[in-house]
Design a protein around this motif. Structure first.
Motif, PDB file in Angstrom:
ATOM      1  N   LEU A 265       0.924  -0.971  -0.019  1.00 18.79           N
ATOM      2  CA  LEU A 265       0.081  -0.024   0.137  1.00 18.79           C
ATOM      3  C   LEU A 265       0.927   1.336  -0.035  1.00 18.79           C
ATOM      4  N   ILE A 266       0.581   2.015  -0.948  1.00 13.38           N
ATOM      5  CA  ILE A 266       1.256   3.474  -0.910  1.00 13.38           C
ATOM      6  C   ILE A 266       0.302   4.459  -0.727  1.00 13.38           C
ATOM      7  N   GLY A 267       0.701   5.845  -0.163  1.00 13.04           N
ATOM      8  CA  GLY A 267      -0.154   6.808  -0.251  1.00 13.04           C
ATOM      9  C   GLY A 267       0.557   8.145  -0.305  1.00 13.04           C
ATOM     10  N   LEU A 268       0.648   9.060  -0.989  1.00  7.93           N
ATOM     11  CA  LEU A 268       1.362  10.059  -1.239  1.00  7.93           C
ATOM     12  C   LEU A 268       0.784  11.491  -0.890  1.00  7.93           C
ATOM     13  N   HIS A 269       0.577  11.376   0.461  1.00 10.55           N
ATOM     14  CA  HIS A 269      -0.092  12.536   1.210  1.00 10.55           C
ATOM     15  C   HIS A 269      -1.429  12.212   1.163  1.00 10.55           C
ATOM     16  N   PRO A 270      -1.949  11.105   1.928  1.00 10.81           N
ATOM     17  CA  PRO A 270      -3.164  10.888   1.968  1.00 10.81           C
ATOM     18  C   PRO A 270      -4.061  11.885   3.106  1.00 10.81           C
ATOM     19  N   CYS A 271      -5.032  12.451   2.705  1.00 10.42           N
ATOM     20  CA  CYS A 271      -5.674  13.514   3.481  1.00 10.42           C
ATOM     21  C   CYS A 271      -6.526  12.897   4.747  1.00 10.42           C
ATOM     22  N   GLY A 272      -6.159  13.435   5.849  1.00 11.97           N
ATOM     23  CA  GLY A 272      -6.823  13.209   6.959  1.00 11.97           C
ATOM     24  C   GLY A 272      -7.107  11.879   7.599  1.00 11.97           C
ATOM     25  N   ASP A 273      -8.005  11.246   7.719  1.00 13.37           N
ATOM     26  CA  ASP A 273      -8.412   9.854   8.227  1.00 13.37           C
ATOM     27  C   ASP A 273      -7.954   8.879   7.302  1.00 13.37           C
ATOM     28  N   LEU A 274      -7.837   9.097   5.831  1.00  8.64           N
ATOM     29  CA  LEU A 274      -7.518   7.910   5.046  1.00  8.64           C
ATOM     30  C   LEU A 274      -6.035   7.375   5.463  1.00  8.64           C
ATOM     31  N   ALA A 275      -5.394   8.129   6.052  1.00  3.86           N
ATOM     32  CA  ALA A 275      -3.843   7.691   6.431  1.00  3.86           C
ATOM     33  C   ALA A 275      -4.212   6.656   7.461  1.00  3.86           C
ATOM     34  N   ALA A 276      -4.892   6.928   8.238  1.00  2.00           N
ATOM     35  CA  ALA A 276      -5.320   6.112   9.659  1.00  2.00           C
ATOM     36  C   ALA A 276      -5.833   4.759   8.968  1.00  2.00           C
ATOM     37  N   THR A 277      -7.056   4.761   8.144  1.00  2.00           N
ATOM     38  CA  THR A 277      -7.725   3.830   7.428  1.00  2.00           C
ATOM     39  C   THR A 277      -6.711   2.962   6.639  1.00  2.00           C
ATOM     40  N   LEU A 278      -5.508   3.630   6.076  1.00  2.00           N
ATOM     41  CA  LEU A 278      -4.813   2.639   5.199  1.00  2.00           C
ATOM     42  C   LEU A 278      -3.923   1.819   6.304  1.00  2.00           C
ATOM     43  N   LEU A 279      -3.690   2.338   7.329  1.00  2.00           N
ATOM     44  CA  LEU A 279      -2.712   1.613   8.354  1.00  2.00           C
ATOM     45  C   LEU A 279      -3.442   0.708   8.830  1.00  2.00           C
ATOM     46  N   LYS A 280      -5.005   0.763   9.365  1.00  2.00           N
ATOM     47  CA  LYS A 280      -5.710  -0.181   9.905  1.00  2.00           C
ATOM     48  C   LYS A 280      -5.862  -1.209   8.952  1.00  2.00           C
ATOM     49  N   PHE A 281      -5.815  -1.059   7.514  1.00  2.00           N
ATOM     50  CA  PHE A 281      -6.129  -1.943   6.349  1.00  2.00           C
ATOM     51  C   PHE A 281      -5.041  -2.840   6.420  1.00  2.00           C
ATOM     52  N   TYR A 282      -3.959  -2.161   6.442  1.00  2.00           N
ATOM     53  CA  TYR A 282      -2.572  -2.794   6.294  1.00  2.00           C
ATOM     54  C   TYR A 282      -2.464  -3.820   7.385  1.00  2.00           C
ATOM     55  N   ALA A 283      -2.578  -3.532   8.535  1.00  2.00           N
ATOM     56  CA  ALA A 283      -2.614  -4.172  10.023  1.00  2.00           C
ATOM     57  C   ALA A 283      -3.208  -5.340   9.990  1.00  2.00           C
ATOM     58  N   SER A 284      -4.642  -5.163   9.470  1.00  2.00           N
ATOM     59  CA  SER A 284      -5.869  -6.311   9.512  1.00  2.00           C
ATOM     60  C   SER A 284      -5.762  -7.346   8.504  1.00  2.00           C
ATOM     61  N   GLU A 285      -5.117  -6.896   7.307  1.00  2.00           N
ATOM     62  CA  GLU A 285      -5.202  -7.710   5.974  1.00  2.00           C
ATOM     63  C   GLU A 285      -3.926  -8.374   5.652  1.00  2.00           C
ATOM     64  N   GLU A 286      -4.023  -9.895   5.697  1.00  2.00           N
ATOM     65  CA  GLU A 286      -2.647 -10.725   5.382  1.00  2.00           C
ATOM     66  C   GLU A 286      -2.170 -10.228   4.265  1.00  2.00           C
ATOM     67  N   LYS A 287      -3.037 -10.026   3.134  1.00  2.00           N
ATOM     68  CA  LYS A 287      -2.555  -9.648   1.789  1.00  2.00           C
ATOM     69  C   LYS A 287      -1.740  -8.461   1.711  1.00  2.00           C
ATOM     70  N   ALA A 288      -2.015  -7.491   2.738  1.00  2.00           N
ATOM     71  CA  ALA A 288      -1.141  -6.230   2.540  1.00  2.00           C
ATOM     72  C   ALA A 288       0.238  -6.637   3.109  1.00  2.00           C
ATOM     73  N   ARG A 289       1.290  -6.538   2.207  1.00  2.00           N
ATOM     74  CA  ARG A 289       2.506  -7.083   2.977  1.00  2.00           C
ATOM     75  C   ARG A 289       3.392  -5.689   3.320  1.00  2.00           C
ATOM     76  N   PHE A 290       3.147  -4.409   2.676  1.00  2.00           N
ATOM     77  CA  PHE A 290       4.193  -3.390   3.287  1.00  2.00           C
ATOM     78  C   PHE A 290       3.089  -2.145   3.023  1.00  2.00           C
ATOM     79  N   ILE A 291       3.800  -0.942   3.674  1.00  2.00           N
ATOM     80  CA  ILE A 291       3.188   0.170   3.598  1.00  2.00           C
ATOM     81  C   ILE A 291       4.089   1.387   3.359  1.00  2.00           C
ATOM     82  N   CYS A 292       3.913   2.205   2.657  1.00  2.00           N
ATOM     83  CA  CYS A 292       4.595   3.485   2.567  1.00  2.00           C
ATOM     84  C   CYS A 292       3.774   4.568   2.537  1.00  2.00           C
ATOM     85  N   ILE A 293       3.641   5.486   3.516  1.00  2.00           N
ATOM     86  CA  ILE A 293       2.739   6.869   3.529  1.00  2.00           C
ATOM     87  C   ILE A 293       3.332   7.897   4.028  1.00  2.00           C
ATOM     88  N   VAL A 294       3.063   9.048   3.270  1.00  2.00           N
ATOM     89  CA  VAL A 294       3.569  10.425   3.849  1.00  2.00           C
ATOM     90  C   VAL A 294       2.247  11.146   4.129  1.00  2.00           C
TER      91      VAL A 294
END
Length: 493
Positions: A265-294
């Motif tokens: 999962l990558i996110g170049l400046h995800p706005c507000g809660d979207l960054a937190a949503t991506l982190l929760k998605f990454y943490a809870s889904e086994e298929k999500a293998r890495f995350i890079c967000i600013v």
């Protein structure tokens, strides 16, 4: 070393230091946080200057904006004897903030071997290698300079993460017109799915994908890069929504790329809660293998007791501090202190005088109608010779005539007295930016600990030049190939 139970606090030196740092930041914000909570627009209405420590105001009244800019950036040249409390605050901020120098090697990394400083900078040779380096002019068509720079850096880091995670698939959330996706797909030969809600942007992205592939093929006849897939999918906050999204993405990767190895999962400046949503998605889904967000737009984070909150995320803050940050504090943490100080140093701050103009206008508007406090006005660019009267006329054009300041209003003695204090307004705005790194560090440390508590080994490092891209700190986590997430359900909202 025995595996750490998910949900427990990591005992490595870095995580321990971050928890201690959070405690120190919150204590200092209890003293000086009111400046972040205050709005510059209320400078005169709330008599803000009188609330600043007296030893500061006495000194700052005699200091020039140029000297303040140099001092805030910790650059030499000033012969002034600064108040001890200001010097102590600057030293504290420097000791606890996440370093913003992208050329440095300082990196916060949670690890069992207690490694804090790790250098994984992309080399010049790597930058020149591959299709992306050979045909950079093709990739940068339609792309503005700032975005071009960010894409160049982030695409290389994301490619390294994909290799470390053992997957060749990447999901770009909020992909827009697909500039980053094309760099990853055509430049690094990765399989990319772009998630974007705006149908117009999706169509533009598909068109430019095809144009770029045709252009590259003219130079590389056997080019095998796979076009990004652009889709409109719901990025929901609930566990069921995240599971649905994971299934949809996995289906696309299997159907279009014949790959079921997982995705990053990558996110170049995800706005507000979207960054937190991506982190929760990454943490809870086994298929999500890495995350890079600013991160970006911290003021749009949902806070409080809401289960969908974007801050705080970590159990440590929830159980021990739960420090609440105001909208104003979050908003000022999104601004560029370096560019602001550069203007102060160069005496190029005529446009910054708009802070004083707006603060004076606020008093006039409230006098006419208290309901106009913090009213939304028309935006305008202030020039060196723009008068206060011209400014008022321009920004209040959307208000009823009876609410617009008259000639007598703007030429009153009170207004003239306020306008003469423009430097104080500018200095107070600068002080807010000076303290603001504490807020961004607190938000990012909270996200770091959230991943650490889930045994997901995060890292934080400035990767962009802050003068080009002010929100420049990258949060990264890569799961080991043997990681299992079966125990995470009870810890991820």
């Amino acid at each position: 070393m025995a595996a750490r139970e998910i949900g427990t606090w990591c005992s490595c030196r870095v995580c321990s230091e971050i928890r201690s740092t959070i405690d120190r930041i919150t204590r200092v914000l209890e003293i000086y946080g009111w400046m972040l909570d205050a709005y510059v627009v209320d400078f005169f209405q709330d008599n803000v200057w009188q609330k600043v420590p007296k030893c500061w105001t006495n000194f700052l009244d005699g200091a020039s904006p140029e000297e303040l800019g140099n001092w805030m950036l910790k650059e030499s040249g000033s012969k002034l004897v600064w108040p001890l409390s200001l010097l102590a605050l600057r030293a504290f901020i420097e000791s606890v903030e996440i370093p913003r120098d992208h050329k440095g090697t300082s990196k916060f990394k949670c690890s069992s071997d207690d490694t804090r400083f790790v250098n994984e900078l992309v080399t010049d040779d790597e930058k020149k290698a591959g299709v992306l380096g050979q045909f950079a002019n093709l990739f940068t068509k339609h792309v503005k300079k700032k975005k071009r720079y960010e894409i160049d850096v982030l695409s290389q880091i994301a490619a390294k993460c994909a290799n470390a995670a053992g997957c060749k698939c990447i999901v770009d959330i909020g992909a827009g017109m697909g500039h980053l996706a094309r760099a990853l797909a055509y430049g690094h030969q990765l399989c990319v799915v772009c998630v974007e809600q705006n149908e117009s942007l999706l169509e533009t992205a598909r068109k430019w994908d095809e144009q770029l592939k045709v252009s590259i093929t003219k130079h590389v006849s056997d080019f095998s890069g796979k076009k990004p897939q652009h889709v409109s999918l719901l990025v929901g906050v609930t566990r069921a929504a995240r599971q649905q999204l994971a299934n949809q993405l996995s289906g696309i990767f299997v159907e279009k790329f014949h790959d079921n190895s997982g995705f990053g999962l990558i996110g170049l400046h995800p706005c507000g809660d979207l960054a937190a949503t991506l982190l929760k998605f990454y943490a809870s889904e086994e298929k999500a293998r890495f995350i890079c967000i600013v991160g970006c737009c911290y003021m749009k984070l949902t806070m409080g007791d809401n289960t969908d909150r974007g801050y705080p995320m970590s159990q440590y803050l929830l159980e021990n501090n739960n420090y609440e940050l105001s909208y104003a504090a979050m908003e000022v943490a999104c601004h560029a202190i370096e560019k602001h100080c550069d203007k102060l140093k160069a005496s190029d701050y005529s446009d910054l005088k708009v802070h004083a103009y707006r603060a004076v206008l606020e008093c006039l508007l409230i006098e006419k109608n208290p309901s106009l406090r913090h009213a939304q006005l028309k935006s305008t660019k202030i020039k060196l010779d723009t008068t206060f009267r011209e400014y008022c006329s321009s920004v209040t054009a959307n208000l009823d005539v009876q609410h617009q300041p008259t000639k007598a209003d703007v030429e009153s003695d009170v207004v003239k007295s306020f306008l003469e204090q423009w430097k104080r307004v500018l200095i107070f705005a600068s002080l807010r930016l000076f303290i603001a790194p504490l807020v961004e560090s607190l938000v990012l440390f909270d996200r770091f600990l959230y991943l650490s508590e889930l045994n997901l080994s995060p890292s934080l490092k400035a990767e962009f030049d802050s003068r080009v891209s002010p929100r420049n700190i990258l949060l990264v986590s890569t799961k080991k190939k043997t990681d299992t997430l079966s125990k995470l359900d009870s810890y991820v909202d």
